[in-house]
Motif scaffolding. Structure first.
Motif, PDB file in Angstrom:
ATOM      1  N   GLY A  38      34.033  62.535  20.682  1.00 30.47           N
ATOM      2  CA  GLY A  38      34.824  62.215  19.584  1.00 30.47           C
ATOM      3  C   GLY A  38      34.742  63.270  18.145  1.00 30.47           C
ATOM      4  O   GLY A  38      35.584  63.169  16.730  1.00 30.47           O
ATOM      5  N   ARG A  39      34.079  64.151  18.704  1.00 29.15           N
ATOM      6  CA  ARG A  39      34.380  65.679  17.854  1.00 29.15           C
ATOM      7  C   ARG A  39      35.388  66.399  17.749  1.00 29.15           C
ATOM      8  O   ARG A  39      35.338  67.483  19.153  1.00 29.15           O
ATOM      9  CB  ARG A  39      32.837  66.506  17.930  1.00 29.15           C
ATOM     10  CG  ARG A  39      30.978  65.568  17.085  1.00 29.15           C
ATOM     11  CD  ARG A  39      30.216  66.306  17.066  1.00 29.15           C
ATOM     12  NE  ARG A  39      30.304  67.155  16.204  1.00 29.15           N
ATOM     13  CZ  ARG A  39      29.329  68.832  16.477  1.00 29.15           C
ATOM     14  NH1 ARG A  39      28.339  68.353  17.484  1.00 29.15           N
ATOM     15  NH2 ARG A  39      29.634  69.119  15.889  1.00 29.15           N
ATOM     16  N   MET A  40      35.573  67.574  17.091  1.00 32.50           N
ATOM     17  CA  MET A  40      36.273  68.539  17.595  1.00 32.50           C
ATOM     18  C   MET A  40      35.259  69.842  17.578  1.00 32.50           C
ATOM     19  O   MET A  40      35.007  69.663  16.835  1.00 32.50           O
ATOM     20  CB  MET A  40      37.180  68.218  15.935  1.00 32.50           C
ATOM     21  CG  MET A  40      38.380  69.374  16.234  1.00 32.50           C
ATOM     22  SD  MET A  40      39.169  68.060  17.824  1.00 32.50           S
ATOM     23  CE  MET A  40      41.268  68.094  17.522  1.00 32.50           C
ATOM     24  N   ASN A  41      35.952  70.401  18.262  1.00 30.68           N
ATOM     25  CA  ASN A  41      35.219  71.795  19.084  1.00 30.68           C
ATOM     26  C   ASN A  41      36.436  72.660  19.093  1.00 30.68           C
ATOM     27  O   ASN A  41      37.597  72.590  18.943  1.00 30.68           O
ATOM     28  CB  ASN A  41      34.680  71.732  19.932  1.00 30.68           C
ATOM     29  CG  ASN A  41      33.605  70.171  19.680  1.00 30.68           C
ATOM     30  OD1 ASN A  41      32.147  70.661  19.720  1.00 30.68           O
ATOM     31  ND2 ASN A  41      33.088  68.938  20.199  1.00 30.68           N
ATOM     32  N   ALA A  42      36.457  73.556  19.054  1.00 33.93           N
ATOM     33  CA  ALA A  42      37.324  74.575  19.669  1.00 33.93           C
ATOM     34  C   ALA A  42      37.295  76.002  20.710  1.00 33.93           C
ATOM     35  O   ALA A  42      35.439  76.254  20.905  1.00 33.93           O
ATOM     36  CB  ALA A  42      38.032  75.804  18.095  1.00 33.93           C
ATOM     37  N   VAL A  43      37.958  76.086  21.539  1.00 35.97           N
ATOM     38  CA  VAL A  43      37.550  77.556  22.562  1.00 35.97           C
ATOM     39  C   VAL A  43      38.194  78.684  21.378  1.00 35.97           C
ATOM     40  O   VAL A  43      39.439  78.450  21.306  1.00 35.97           O
ATOM     41  CB  VAL A  43      38.654  77.954  23.865  1.00 35.97           C
ATOM     42  CG1 VAL A  43      38.185  78.357  24.394  1.00 35.97           C
ATOM     43  CG2 VAL A  43      37.871  75.887  24.604  1.00 35.97           C
ATOM     44  N   VAL A  44      37.622  79.830  21.491  1.00 35.34           N
ATOM     45  CA  VAL A  44      37.998  81.104  21.108  1.00 35.34           C
ATOM     46  C   VAL A  44      37.697  82.333  21.623  1.00 35.34           C
ATOM     47  O   VAL A  44      37.305  82.289  22.926  1.00 35.34           O
ATOM     48  CB  VAL A  44      37.247  81.403  19.690  1.00 35.34           C
ATOM     49  CG1 VAL A  44      37.388  83.019  19.255  1.00 35.34           C
ATOM     50  CG2 VAL A  44      36.710  80.782  18.706  1.00 35.34           C
ATOM     51  N   THR A  45      39.181  82.682  22.348  1.00 35.87           N
ATOM     52  CA  THR A  45      39.373  83.690  23.102  1.00 35.87           C
ATOM     53  C   THR A  45      39.830  85.293  22.483  1.00 35.87           C
ATOM     54  O   THR A  45      40.396  85.064  21.701  1.00 35.87           O
ATOM     55  CB  THR A  45      40.163  83.141  24.273  1.00 35.87           C
ATOM     56  OG1 THR A  45      41.674  83.488  24.069  1.00 35.87           O
ATOM     57  CG2 THR A  45      39.530  82.344  25.332  1.00 35.87           C
ATOM     58  N   HIS A  46      39.311  85.879  22.740  1.00 34.07           N
ATOM     59  CA  HIS A  46      40.207  87.309  22.827  1.00 34.07           C
ATOM     60  C   HIS A  46      39.921  88.206  23.870  1.00 34.07           C
ATOM     61  O   HIS A  46      39.753  88.999  24.837  1.00 34.07           O
ATOM     62  CB  HIS A  46      38.795  88.322  21.620  1.00 34.07           C
ATOM     63  CG  HIS A  46      37.586  87.728  21.104  1.00 34.07           C
ATOM     64  ND1 HIS A  46      38.562  87.398  19.671  1.00 34.07           N
ATOM     65  CD2 HIS A  46      36.996  86.584  20.723  1.00 34.07           C
ATOM     66  CE1 HIS A  46      38.004  86.782  18.163  1.00 34.07           C
ATOM     67  NE2 HIS A  46      37.013  86.507  19.585  1.00 34.07           N
ATOM     68  N   THR A  47      41.150  89.099  24.061  1.00 33.00           N
ATOM     69  CA  THR A  47      42.439  89.416  24.816  1.00 33.00           C
ATOM     70  C   THR A  47      42.112  90.979  24.242  1.00 33.00           C
ATOM     71  O   THR A  47      42.635  91.292  23.646  1.00 33.00           O
ATOM     72  CB  THR A  47      43.206  88.491  25.095  1.00 33.00           C
ATOM     73  OG1 THR A  47      43.551  87.231  26.002  1.00 33.00           O
ATOM     74  CG2 THR A  47      43.865  89.503  26.611  1.00 33.00           C
ATOM     75  N   ASN A  48      41.792  91.864  24.991  1.00 33.15           N
ATOM     76  CA  ASN A  48      42.406  93.268  24.873  1.00 33.15           C
ATOM     77  C   ASN A  48      44.030  93.655  25.169  1.00 33.15           C
ATOM     78  O   ASN A  48      44.507  93.420  26.153  1.00 33.15           O
ATOM     79  CB  ASN A  48      41.274  94.073  25.442  1.00 33.15           C
ATOM     80  CG  ASN A  48      42.115  95.798  24.931  1.00 33.15           C
ATOM     81  OD1 ASN A  48      42.931  96.072  24.385  1.00 33.15           O
ATOM     82  ND2 ASN A  48      40.709  96.353  24.919  1.00 33.15           N
ATOM     83  N   ILE A  49      44.917  94.193  24.498  1.00 31.97           N
ATOM     84  CA  ILE A  49      45.908  94.589  24.322  1.00 31.97           C
ATOM     85  C   ILE A  49      46.007  95.365  23.577  1.00 31.97           C
ATOM     86  O   ILE A  49      47.379  95.953  23.464  1.00 31.97           O
ATOM     87  CB  ILE A  49      47.188  93.017  22.839  1.00 31.97           C
ATOM     88  CG1 ILE A  49      46.648  93.063  21.853  1.00 31.97           C
ATOM     89  CG2 ILE A  49      46.852  91.791  23.708  1.00 31.97           C
ATOM     90  CD1 ILE A  49      46.894  93.438  20.558  1.00 31.97           C
ATOM     91  N   SER A  50      45.730  96.364  23.664  1.00 32.70           N
ATOM     92  CA  SER A  50      45.714  98.166  23.449  1.00 32.70           C
ATOM     93  C   SER A  50      46.329  98.626  24.330  1.00 32.70           C
ATOM     94  O   SER A  50      47.470  99.419  23.738  1.00 32.70           O
ATOM     95  CB  SER A  50      43.984  98.481  23.368  1.00 32.70           C
ATOM     96  OG  SER A  50      43.546  98.247  22.293  1.00 32.70           O
TER      97      SER A  50
END
Length: 86
Positions: A48-60
């Motif tokens: 019942g709780r909102m959570n988040a997945v955060v990703t970082h992708t190198n696009i150099s």
């Protein structure tokens, strides 16, 4: 970099408030080296709780390839424009 941090924080708050998805590109500097990343934030619910997945992708590499393409197009356009009669 403060601008990127503020946009990321705003995006995270928006996702936790119900926005489906957030994505941004940002420049990261470390030890004199600059690299581009894409940050994505996706929501998920747990107990019942909102959570988040955060990703970082190198696009150099992609950014560098895009810049080379743009520069090549600019040079080609200059050559074509120079060859046209007035």
């Amino acid at each position: 970099e403060k601008e990127y941090a503020q946009r990321a924080a705003d995006g995270l708050r928006a996702v936790l408030a119900g926005t489906k998805y957030f994505e941004m590109e940002y420049l990261f500097s470390c030890d004199g080296k600059q690299e581009w990343f894409t940050m994505t934030i996706s929501p998920f619910e747990n107990d019942g709780r909102m959570n988040a997945v955060v990703t970082h992708t190198n696009i150099s590499e992609r950014k560098q390839a895009t810049e080379k393409l743009i520069e090549g197009e600019r040079k080609y356009r200059t050559l074509i424009d120079a060859d046209r009669p007035p």
